[in-house]
Design an enzyme around this catalytic site. Structure first.
Site, PDB file in Angstrom:
ATOM      1  N   HIS A 195     -39.832 -21.430  42.676  1.00 34.14           N
ATOM      2  CA  HIS A 195     -39.375 -22.143  43.869  1.00 34.14           C
ATOM      3  C   HIS A 195     -38.734 -21.129  44.807  1.00 34.14           C
ATOM      4  O   HIS A 195     -38.200 -20.105  44.375  1.00 34.14           O
ATOM      5  CB  HIS A 195     -38.354 -23.205  43.429  1.00 34.14           C
ATOM      6  CG  HIS A 195     -37.916 -24.149  44.494  1.00 34.14           C
ATOM      7  ND1 HIS A 195     -36.973 -23.812  45.446  1.00 34.14           N
ATOM      8  CD2 HIS A 195     -38.269 -25.436  44.741  1.00 34.14           C
ATOM      9  CE1 HIS A 195     -36.761 -24.855  46.237  1.00 34.14           C
ATOM     10  NE2 HIS A 195     -37.538 -25.848  45.843  1.00 34.14           N
TER      11      HIS A 195
ATOM     12  N   ASP B 199     -33.899 -21.197  35.783  1.00 31.48           N
ATOM     13  CA  ASP B 199     -33.881 -22.321  36.724  1.00 31.48           C
ATOM     14  C   ASP B 199     -34.316 -23.565  35.953  1.00 31.48           C
ATOM     15  O   ASP B 199     -35.493 -23.739  35.642  1.00 31.48           O
ATOM     16  CB  ASP B 199     -34.835 -22.033  37.891  1.00 31.48           C
ATOM     17  CG  ASP B 199     -34.996 -23.214  38.849  1.00 31.48           C
ATOM     18  OD1 ASP B 199     -34.461 -24.308  38.565  1.00 31.48           O
ATOM     19  OD2 ASP B 199     -35.695 -23.060  39.870  1.00 31.48           O
TER      20      ASP B 199
ATOM     21  N   GLN C 242     -36.251 -28.423  36.826  1.00 27.68           N
ATOM     22  CA  GLN C 242     -37.346 -29.305  36.419  1.00 27.68           C
ATOM     23  C   GLN C 242     -37.409 -29.519  34.907  1.00 27.68           C
ATOM     24  O   GLN C 242     -38.312 -30.213  34.427  1.00 27.68           O
ATOM     25  CB  GLN C 242     -38.684 -28.745  36.917  1.00 27.68           C
ATOM     26  CG  GLN C 242     -38.782 -28.605  38.427  1.00 27.68           C
ATOM     27  CD  GLN C 242     -38.750 -29.942  39.158  1.00 27.68           C
ATOM     28  OE1 GLN C 242     -39.007 -30.996  38.581  1.00 27.68           O
ATOM     29  NE2 GLN C 242     -38.427 -29.899  40.442  1.00 27.68           N
TER      30      GLN C 242
ATOM     31  N   LYS D 239     -31.937 -34.587  40.573  1.00 22.51           N
ATOM     32  CA  LYS D 239     -33.243 -34.654  39.918  1.00 22.51           C
ATOM     33  C   LYS D 239     -33.157 -35.322  38.548  1.00 22.51           C
ATOM     34  O   LYS D 239     -34.178 -35.509  37.878  1.00 22.51           O
ATOM     35  CB  LYS D 239     -33.848 -33.255  39.779  1.00 22.51           C
ATOM     36  CG  LYS D 239     -34.181 -32.591  41.115  1.00 22.51           C
ATOM     37  CD  LYS D 239     -34.815 -31.240  40.911  1.00 22.51           C
ATOM     38  CE  LYS D 239     -34.945 -30.463  42.215  1.00 22.51           C
ATOM     39  NZ  LYS D 239     -35.902 -31.067  43.156  1.00 22.51           N
TER      40      LYS D 239
ATOM     41  N   CYS E 110     -42.168 -25.719  48.466  1.00 23.71           N
ATOM     42  CA  CYS E 110     -41.236 -24.579  48.411  1.00 23.71           C
ATOM     43  C   CYS E 110     -41.715 -23.524  47.421  1.00 23.71           C
ATOM     44  O   CYS E 110     -40.917 -22.961  46.653  1.00 23.71           O
ATOM     45  CB  CYS E 110     -39.820 -25.038  48.066  1.00 23.71           C
ATOM     46  SG  CYS E 110     -39.068 -26.065  49.328  1.00 23.71           S
TER      47      CYS E 110
END
Length: 414
Positions: free
Chosen positions: A123, A200, A203, A226, A373
């Protein structure tokens, strides 16, 4: 699987609304999830009954609000199995958490010519944050390549490592391809060379259990919005020894020990990285969202979402001209862990992704279109963007059927 989908959906009133006279089919969960009533009720109750600025206040409301805020920190610690609450820093989201690490780490641990390694599927928040440091400090941003099937080519990791490599920063799950990256192996390789790793987890945290001690990552970033929590709140986990080494990211109230004209000393962890008034109501909302996720159960959530993902991919492959990006998956159930998570990105023939998304919207189907992104990834794939459907614990096979029928209808128009 004992999974009462109707009961789950009843917790999210927005799912019962209509769009353009059609029932809402919300398949944009990788961008943000809807919020259950318990989260909204918890935040409303705090504003109505416990609203006061946290820390240092001697009055009752401030102490009560502080207790809720710090209880949320402990809840997050349990959620990711961190060793100490001091390792949990509240941020505005994944983006700010990555920027914090990039800024503070480069300031104290890197010099011109030193290297950070990311991946080709990152991202923008995990690319641009480091590029800004490259412009300021002369560091070098390198990347691990992906294969044609959308998985990482780890041979390029070993070839990229050098004496100048100071940190790796990698996505746990691609927000475009859904690829579940082998972060444990990446961390093992990096640590063998004495290199820390930032993961990261934007997700991954909503979809399956993330255990920072088992993973052995040095930093982890994720966002509340999220994972059924409020917007504007996120988490940076950092190993205590690293957070102690890094300088503050911002200055102001809360993060200081003592300020004089000659010198300022800084507060202990984690407050050193939390300048200003935190969103203490959102932290309570995040803790409530975590409670909700765990009440449903990660095993049940992952099984449900994997069934939906496999079903969606199987149905999409019956459409003429469809191109699905990322790892293809065999029929459910699968072992061991799936090669992709609850994201399916695709294009159909020569139909522009924006046209497809706009026309699906008129049918009540909310998907995301564009580069998501991740423009360097789009360049690697040779496209300008995709249509992306992403799933959450409240989605249904009937919604997948509606998506497939909608795509067929749009395709006939072209």
């Amino acid at each position: 699987m004992n999974y009462d989908l109707n009961k789950v959906r009843a917790d999210f009133p927005i799912l019962s609304r209509e769009v353009y006279g059609k029932p809402l089919v919300y398949l944009d969960n990788a961008a943000t999830t809807q919020k259950p009533l318990c989260v909204l009720d918890a935040m409303r109750d705090e504003y109505l009954n416990v609203n006061a600025n946290v820390h240092r206040g001697v009055h009752y409301l401030s102490q009560q609000a502080t207790d809720l805020h710090e209880a949320a920190r402990e809840r997050v610690r349990q959620f990711i199995n961190a060793r100490k609450t001091e390792e949990i820093v509240f941020t505005r989201g994944t983006t700010e958490a990555i920027n914090l690490v990039a800024s503070s780490f480069c300031e104290s641990q890197m010099q011109a010519g030193d290297e950070v390694i990311v991946t080709e599927m990152e991202h923008h928040s995990n690319i641009v944050s480091w590029q800004l440091q490259a412009m300021k400090r002369g560091i070098v941003v390198k990347h691990i390549s992906i294969t044609d099937d959308g998985t990482l080519d780890l041979s390029t990791l070993t070839s990229q490592l050098s004496a100048k490599t100071k940190i790796l920063s990698v996505a746990h799950v691609s927000n475009v391809l859904g690829t579940v990256n082998p972060v444990e192996e990446i961390i093992r390789i990096a640590h063998a060379h004495g290199i820390p790793v930032l993961v990261d987890g934007a997700q991954s945290a909503p979809h399956f259990k993330v255990d920072v001690q088992a993973m052995d990552c040095d930093f982890l970033a994720f966002s509340g919005h999220k994972m059924y929590g409020p917007t504007g709140i996120g988490v940076l986990y950092g190993k205590e020894e690293w957070l102690e080494k890094l300088p503050p990211y911002q200055g102001g109230g809360e993060m200081i020990d003592k300020v004089t004209w000659e010198k300022t000393t800084f507060e202990r962890l984690p407050f050193k990285f939390e300048a200003g008034t935190p969103d203490y109501v959102a932290t309570h909302g995040l803790a409530t969202a975590i409670d909700y996720i765990e009440s449903v159960g990660f095993e049940a959530i992952q099984q449900h979402e994997q069934e939906l993902t496999c079903y969606c991919m199987e149905q999409l492959q019956t459409i003429d001209g469809i191109h699905i990006y990322g790892p293809l998956v065999p029929p459910y159930p699968r072992t061991p862990a799936p090669p992709r998570d609850a994201v399916v990105s695709f294009n159909v023939g020569d139909i522009h992704h924006l046209d497809m998304g706009t026309l699906l919207d008129r049918l009540g189907i909310a998907v995301r279109t564009g580069h998501h992104c991740a423009q360097p990834l789009m360049d690697r794939l040779g496209i300008s963007g995709t249509v992306r459907a992403s799933f959450a614990l409240y989605n249904t096979k009937e919604e997948v059927d509606a998506l497939v029928a909608g795509i067929r209808r749009v395709a006939r128009m072209f």
